[in-house]
Design a protein around this motif. Structure first.
Motif: not given
Length: 224
Positions: A27-35, A76-80, A212-220
């Motif tokens: 999965q995509i994550a942004n809270a990763v840090f060295q401690v 990013i969309g595939k994993f997020g 570009p993120i989730c693959g939804a159609s233009k109509a959505q």
């Protein structure tokens, strides 16, 4: 409380991966840090509803792929925004199995980390996993993706399970928002990764174009 204050906290963008037997997920994550540095340890925050959280909790090991700034929104969309309970996110993605047996994404990655969980902290919707790093690999030199770049330049959004998720304020500009994932199409920026040049009005985008993120159609998409 002004939620914009939280936007000034710096974040990166990573793929956190795990394995449960023959099953793999990430999965995509942004809270990763060295401690700590001696011994090297990292902390990773994962939502309790996510399959990756379940796998890390069960296996006690995890992997991290540090993403490059030019990572396409499709990855990013595939994993997020896709669920590992419904598809194999690693299908069609270049990866390798690490020393701890964790699948590590190589596509658009700058560095790889593997760790064994040494402690956890329950913070409500998320669990913070502290892991001792047992292997680290430097792949190439380039600018890493930051959450600010993803949000402001790439026009990306965060899923509702992300630790930094906030509802968007109404925008006065004639932009269009995906009703599935919240991605906002800005005509000034276009979607270069999807072949849509900057300055292209939404009405002129081909009907075959998808979010570009989730693959939804233009109509959505709806105008905001």
């Amino acid at each position: 409380m002004d939620m914009k204050a939280f936007h000034k906290i710096g974040y990166g963008l990573y793929v956190v991966s795990a394995r449960d037997g023959d099953r793999r997920n990430g999965q995509i994550a942004n809270a990763v840090f060295q401690v700590t540095s001696e011994p090297p340890k990292i902390a990773v925050a994962l939502n309790k509803e996510n399959l990756t959280h379940e796998m890390v909790q069960k296996s006690g090991v995890l992997g991290v792929s540090v993403l490059a700034q030019d990572t396409p929104l499709s990855l990013i969309g595939k994993f997020g925004f896709k669920s590992g309970r419904e598809l194999d996110k690693f299908e069609g993605v270049k990866y390798k199995e690490g020393k701890l047996g964790v699948p590590l994404v190589l596509d658009n990655a700058l560095a790889l980390l593997e760790g064994r969980v040494t402690g956890t902290l329950d913070v409500g919707s998320h669990t913070i996993f502290v892991a001792g790093v047992e292997d680290a690999v430097f792949l190439r030199e380039a600018e890493p993706m930051t959450y600010a770049y993803y949000h402001l330049v790439k026009g990306g959004k965060e899923p509702k399970t992300a630790p930094v998720y906030h509802k968007d304020e109404q925008i006065d500009l004639p932009r269009y928002q995906c009703e599935v994932c919240g991605y906002i199409y800005d005509p000034e920026k276009g979607d270069p990764d999807g072949g849509i040049s900057p300055g292209t009005p939404f009405e002129e985008i081909p009907d075959t174009w998808v979010c570009p993120i989730c693959g939804a159609s233009k109509a959505q998409f709806r105008r905001i």
